[in-house]
Design an enzyme around this catalytic site. Structure first.
Site, PDB file in Angstrom:
ATOM      1  N   GLY A 101      50.119  42.569  41.161  1.00  0.00           N
ATOM      2  CA  GLY A 101      51.154  43.142  42.021  1.00  0.00           C
ATOM      3  C   GLY A 101      50.656  44.372  42.733  1.00  0.00           C
ATOM      4  O   GLY A 101      49.743  45.058  42.274  1.00  0.00           O
ATOM      5  N   LYS A 112      37.855  37.567  33.591  1.00  0.00           N
ATOM      6  CA  LYS A 112      38.381  38.793  32.988  1.00  0.00           C
ATOM      7  C   LYS A 112      37.958  38.897  31.525  1.00  0.00           C
ATOM      8  O   LYS A 112      37.616  39.980  31.040  1.00  0.00           O
ATOM      9  CB  LYS A 112      39.908  38.822  33.104  1.00  0.00           C
ATOM     10  CG  LYS A 112      40.382  38.970  34.548  1.00  0.00           C
ATOM     11  CD  LYS A 112      41.868  38.666  34.660  1.00  0.00           C
ATOM     12  CE  LYS A 112      42.397  38.863  36.063  1.00  0.00           C
ATOM     13  NZ  LYS A 112      43.749  38.289  36.221  1.00  0.00           N
ATOM     14  N   GLY A 151      45.512  44.098  35.706  1.00  0.00           N
ATOM     15  CA  GLY A 151      46.275  44.861  36.704  1.00  0.00           C
ATOM     16  C   GLY A 151      46.678  46.254  36.282  1.00  0.00           C
ATOM     17  O   GLY A 151      45.828  47.138  36.138  1.00  0.00           O
ATOM     18  N   VAL A 169      40.813  43.964  35.558  1.00  0.00           N
ATOM     19  CA  VAL A 169      41.350  43.214  34.413  1.00  0.00           C
ATOM     20  C   VAL A 169      42.750  43.716  34.084  1.00  0.00           C
ATOM     21  O   VAL A 169      42.968  44.920  33.931  1.00  0.00           O
ATOM     22  CB  VAL A 169      40.452  43.360  33.164  1.00  0.00           C
ATOM     23  CG1 VAL A 169      41.014  42.549  32.007  1.00  0.00           C
ATOM     24  CG2 VAL A 169      39.025  42.940  33.463  1.00  0.00           C
ATOM     25  N   GLU A 199      38.925  49.569  36.839  1.00  0.00           N
ATOM     26  CA  GLU A 199      40.112  49.440  35.970  1.00  0.00           C
ATOM     27  C   GLU A 199      41.027  48.302  36.418  1.00  0.00           C
ATOM     28  O   GLU A 199      41.615  47.594  35.598  1.00  0.00           O
ATOM     29  CB  GLU A 199      40.873  50.775  35.946  1.00  0.00           C
ATOM     30  CG  GLU A 199      42.128  50.807  35.092  1.00  0.00           C
ATOM     31  CD  GLU A 199      41.856  50.590  33.614  1.00  0.00           C
ATOM     32  OE1 GLU A 199      42.115  49.471  33.136  1.00  0.00           O
ATOM     33  OE2 GLU A 199      41.383  51.524  32.936  1.00  0.00           O
ATOM     34  N   ASP A 202      39.906  32.401  36.415  1.00  0.00           N
ATOM     35  CA  ASP A 202      40.280  33.808  36.554  1.00  0.00           C
ATOM     36  C   ASP A 202      40.346  34.488  35.178  1.00  0.00           C
ATOM     37  O   ASP A 202      39.797  35.573  34.977  1.00  0.00           O
ATOM     38  CB  ASP A 202      41.639  33.895  37.273  1.00  0.00           C
ATOM     39  CG  ASP A 202      42.141  35.318  37.380  1.00  0.00           C
ATOM     40  OD1 ASP A 202      41.699  36.031  38.294  1.00  0.00           O
ATOM     41  OD2 ASP A 202      42.974  35.722  36.542  1.00  0.00           O
TER      42      ASP A 202
END
Lengths: 406, 406
Positions: free
Chosen positions: A295, A198, A127, A125, A122, A194
């Site tokens: 984050g 994703k 966050g 992709v 999970e 990146d």
């Protein structure tokens, strides 16, 4: 009791461990025990309450008892070997690693299947946005037609700063690096890799096919300058690095590129490090998810939710990465609008060339010496690319580039 | 093989059955067999390919073999008895019924637990938007601080039309009814009850407490008129029926009411029959979900996803409805901005009264005879309510009302 071994104790790892510790009471019936944490440098963690299980030895790590191995170290190697090893040892694996899933997904999911364990991702992709679970579970059986997304917080932060504070690309990148939103080597983010990884993962799940992320047409933001924003503003647009894939007659168009989006659109409202995913489906119509794309705690929360699925025996077969390969199309069959920026000593000739080649053109700006910006409506992206290529081969033309307008 | 019995073959039921039929190939290993469909009038379905299992007899319906009972008839009664019966018969239940969950959730989840079966309800809130699963699974262990949502498509359609086409409430309602977006008796939607029920369900899951939906402070849209939109436009706002709950020191503030939202905000972009849910959490920060809140296939897809969870043995304990009751607060401790509309024969006196009672006031409009609209900044909602109550008791004041400005 669920025994968990964790590879990596960086930003995401510490977010995950914070959530595990915070929720101990909720798991009173099925305690989560961290049996081992593999790190590179043990000295950094002398104050951690988990220091007794921290190890730098791969051997020691894999000899610790565990039901679930969580990989939050990132990067392809040695993460690939560790995850493979864990699956071969018949342990469920949770990973936050998009590089790994985008590159070795087909192999790893096959291995998970053979060993009758689950591989969950999970956090790989967007966050903290729940998107893998909605795609694989909530929208199961839905026909997805398109994905349009902002999947990279670093570039979105840079583009937001360039727009709102009129910074140059270099200045905005520096600020992103100072604030920890961009890495010292920002290549993977700013070049669009990146986002492409994703997008490949989301496309695979949405279209139930295997996608090679490097088949995707990728353009980063390193060439975006202040004048692009000047022209965008004239069209009441913002510039966003948009990852997009949609069904065409002959295959699936996939691309990552900077796109001008109307400032009244939802994507234009997605600022700074925020991510957004818009899915369009036969049954559900348009579905939008917005949230923090990275984050410590947002990503930690996504990893934690995967762990909870495993603890609660909630498993989902993911076989899209092992399906037939998608026919990835570089140029969509549908028409597009774009801005053409031409640097030339002969602006009138350039305009004439555009008039000859395109039906609907509008001059946006001639105020910059040696440059003209032209809006071209309803054309084909492939044709514009060819036109630019031809221009560049001519003597009078220093440079030319296009920016798609959504 | 999974045997499914369905109560109701209306809009949602037919969407669900369409999805089951469309995906038969995907379920080749675990076929879904519809063993019975309970309807009121059999004649309507003579062309259905499932007509052989359609029955009007409750007894016959419950005597058919089934592993899962799906309730898509809506309304409290007899749905409540049917669902209760199914749970007592130890059948998993999927329902799309927000009235049922909001009113009898505590009892039904208790019953499901006692009978060791699952009660699922993804379709009960926000139709096609996956929101129950994200809240209960993806965000498990997260601390949710607030919910802000547009949960009723009918009222959002009416408010969108009133704004964009300057229709009166009655005209917009008529159009919504003609297009099938509003029912002949629209009370539950336009009075805000439907939103309140959905908010009670979301709040229960988010704050892990029991909520009585009728404890919520509810205000519908029936009193919204063209002048409200006129004033909203002057403040660059749109009017939305916002369902909101958030943690306060002494409890949880919950309310459903028309609110002026800045036209640049995300909620202002949610138009027509679309729904939106914004969650704010300790770990994930702000998370936004947008999609179709109703309709045959969006809602059918949500029901279908619940069915697939059951088929794949993915179960989630939902015990929030059986936790201690939330201390529901009617007035938030934080300050708010609002528009005060006062109908009076003495406008100057009304303005003076406002000056005496509030620190920051601004006259928005005096152009309508016998009415003044005043913007009041940074006040308390409770104080404004009290002020309005007092005004109404005075002779010169025909009417007064407030509209919160977000």
């Amino acid at each position: 009791m669920t025994k968990v071994a964790i590879i990596g104790y960086g930003v995401v790892g510490s977010g995950l461990i914070e959530l595990i510790d915070k929720n101990r009471e909720k798991h009173s019936k099925n305690e989560i025990v961290i049996t081992s944490i593999l790190v590179r440098n043990k000295d950094k963690y002398i104050d951690s309450s988990h220091r007794e299980v921290i190890t730098t030895s791969v051997e020691e790590f894999f000899s610790a008892e565990s039901d679930v191995v969580i990989e939050v170290m990132g990067g392809l190697h040695p993460a690939y070997d560790y995850v493979k090893n864990a699956l071969l040892l018949k342990k469920h694996v949770v990973t936050a690693n998009k590089d790994l899933i985008a590159t070795f997904g087909h192999e790893l999911f096959q291995l998970a299947k053979e060993n009758n364990v689950s591989l969950k991702f999970e956090a790989a992709v967007a966050g903290g946005i729940p998107i893998i679970k909605p795609l694989t579970e909530s929208l199961y059986g839905n026909g997805i037609n398109s994905i349009q997304a902002i999947l990279n917080g670093t570039t979105n932060f840079i583009l937001t700063k360039m727009n709102s504070e009129s910074l140059s690309y270099e200045e905005a990148l520096k600020e992103a690096q100072d604030l920890g939103f961009a890495e010292a080597n920002p290549e993977s983010d700013v070049m669009g890799y990146d986002s492409a990884r994703k997008l490949a993962i989301l496309s695979s799940l949405a279209f139930d096919k295997k996608f090679q992320w490097n088949d995707i047409s990728i353009e980063g933001i390193t060439d975006i300058d202040e004048n692009d924003f000047k022209y965008a503003n004239k069209l009441n647009c913002k510039i966003k690095l948009v990852a997009e894939s949609f069904k065409c007659k002959s295959g699936i168009y996939t691309s990552v590129k900077p796109i001008l989006v109307d400032e009244q659109s939802i994507l234009a409202k997605i600022d700074n490090e925020v991510n957004a995913v818009i899915l369009n489906g036969d049954e559900i119509g348009e579905l939008l998810f917005v949230g923090k794309g990275a984050g410590k705690l947002p990503t930690g929360s996504a990893v934690y939710s995967d762990l909870n699925d495993i603890i609660n025996n909630r498993f989902t077969d993911v076989d899209s990465f092992n399906k037939e390969e998608a026919n990835v199309i570089k140029f969509a069959s549908k028409t597009c609008n774009c801005i053409l920026r031409i640097k030339t000593s002969n602006i009138d000739e350039a305009i004439n060339k555009c008039r000859e080649n395109f039906n609907n053109i509008k001059i946006i700006d001639k105020s910059i010496s040696g440059e003209v910006a032209i809006f071209i409506e309803c054309t084909s992206e492939a044709y514009v690319e060819k036109f630019i290529e031809n221009l560049k081969n001519e003597d009078n033309y220093e440079d030319a580039k296009k920016l798609i307008v959504a």
